[in-house]
Design an enzyme around this catalytic site. Structure first.
Site, PDB file in Angstrom:
ATOM      1  N   HIS A 115      69.920 -11.020 -53.796  1.00  0.00           N
ATOM      2  CA  HIS A 115      69.638 -10.080 -54.890  1.00  0.00           C
ATOM      3  C   HIS A 115      68.181  -9.695 -54.747  1.00  0.00           C
ATOM      4  O   HIS A 115      67.350 -10.518 -54.371  1.00  0.00           O
ATOM      5  CB  HIS A 115      69.845 -10.754 -56.251  1.00  0.00           C
ATOM      6  N   ASN A 127      77.212 -11.390 -51.285  1.00  0.00           N
ATOM      7  CA  ASN A 127      76.426 -10.604 -50.337  1.00  0.00           C
ATOM      8  C   ASN A 127      75.046 -11.208 -50.053  1.00  0.00           C
ATOM      9  O   ASN A 127      74.143 -10.522 -49.629  1.00  0.00           O
ATOM     10  CB  ASN A 127      76.331  -9.141 -50.786  1.00  0.00           C
ATOM     11  N   GLU A 157      61.888  -9.952 -63.930  1.00  0.00           N
ATOM     12  CA  GLU A 157      62.672 -10.976 -63.240  1.00  0.00           C
ATOM     13  C   GLU A 157      61.790 -12.126 -62.761  1.00  0.00           C
ATOM     14  O   GLU A 157      62.183 -13.296 -62.853  1.00  0.00           O
ATOM     15  CB  GLU A 157      63.449 -10.341 -62.080  1.00  0.00           C
ATOM     16  N   TYR A 201      71.589 -11.425 -65.951  1.00  0.00           N
ATOM     17  CA  TYR A 201      72.450 -10.293 -65.619  1.00  0.00           C
ATOM     18  C   TYR A 201      72.962  -9.569 -66.865  1.00  0.00           C
ATOM     19  O   TYR A 201      73.938  -8.832 -66.811  1.00  0.00           O
ATOM     20  CB  TYR A 201      73.628 -10.760 -64.754  1.00  0.00           C
ATOM     21  N   LYS A 222      71.532 -16.098 -52.745  1.00  0.00           N
ATOM     22  CA  LYS A 222      72.699 -16.432 -53.566  1.00  0.00           C
ATOM     23  C   LYS A 222      73.470 -17.658 -53.057  1.00  0.00           C
ATOM     24  O   LYS A 222      73.261 -18.111 -51.922  1.00  0.00           O
ATOM     25  CB  LYS A 222      73.629 -15.223 -53.636  1.00  0.00           C
TER      26      LYS A 222
END
Length: 140
Positions: free
Chosen positions: A117, A114, A128, A51, A11
Site C-alpha cells: 500500500h 497485491n 497515514e 481504511y 501487506k
C-alpha cells in the site's frame, strides 16, 4: 524536485512469504530512503480506522480481514517526489496491469493480495504516517 515523505505498508501476503527485504530493495533501488519501519500485527480497530474512507465500499470487510490476517511492515519513505515515486514503483493496483519491474508485478498474488500500500497524496501521507508513527520514530 521536492524532498518529501510518504507512507508504505508491506501487506500480509508479502510478509508471509518473507519478501520484506526484496520489497525494500526495490524501494531503495528506486531512490527512496526508509527513514522509519516497524513490523506490526494490525488490530481490527486499526484497520477499520485506517481504511475508513472505504467503509461504504463492498470490499471494506474483506480488506480489513486481509490486513489483519498477518503481520505487516509499516514504513516512512523519503526522497524526491516520494509519493509519486512510490506509486510508480508499486505499480498498478491490479498486478495484471502493473509494469514490469514494479513491486506488484514482481510479488503480488492478486488484486487484493497485491503486496503493498502507498499513500496517494502528500496530505494523505502525512495523515497515514502520523497514524502509525510518533515523530521521534522517524530518523532521517
Amino acid at each position: 524536485m521536492a524532498t518529501e515523505r510518504t507512507f508504505s505498508i508491506i501487506k500480509p501476503d508479502a510478509t508471509r512469504r518473507n519478501l520484506t527485504g526484496k520489497v525494500n530493495a526495490v524501494l531503495e533501488g528506486a531512490g527512496l530512503r526508509i527513514v522509519a519501519q516497524k513490523r506490526i500485527w494490525m488490530t481490527t480497530q486499526q484497520a477499520e480506522t485506517f481504511y475508513g474512507v472505504h467503509k461504504e465500499r463492498p470490499f471494506f470487510r474483506d480488506l480489513v480481514t486481509f490486513m489483519t490476517s498477518g503481520p505487516v511492515v509499516v514504513q516512512v519513505l523519503e526522497g524526491d517526489n516520494a509519493v509519486a515515486k512510490n506509486r510508480e514503483v508499486m505499480g498498478a493496483t491490479n498486478p495484471a496491469n502493473a509494469a514490469e519491474g514494479t513491486i506488484r508485478k514482481l510479488f503480488a498474488e492478486s488484486i487484493e493480495a497485491n503486496s503493498v500500500h502507498g499513500s496517494d497524496s502528500p496530505e494523505n501521507a502525512a495523515t497515514e504516517i502520523a497514524y502509525f508513527f510518533a515523530g521521534t520514530e522517524i530518523v532521517g
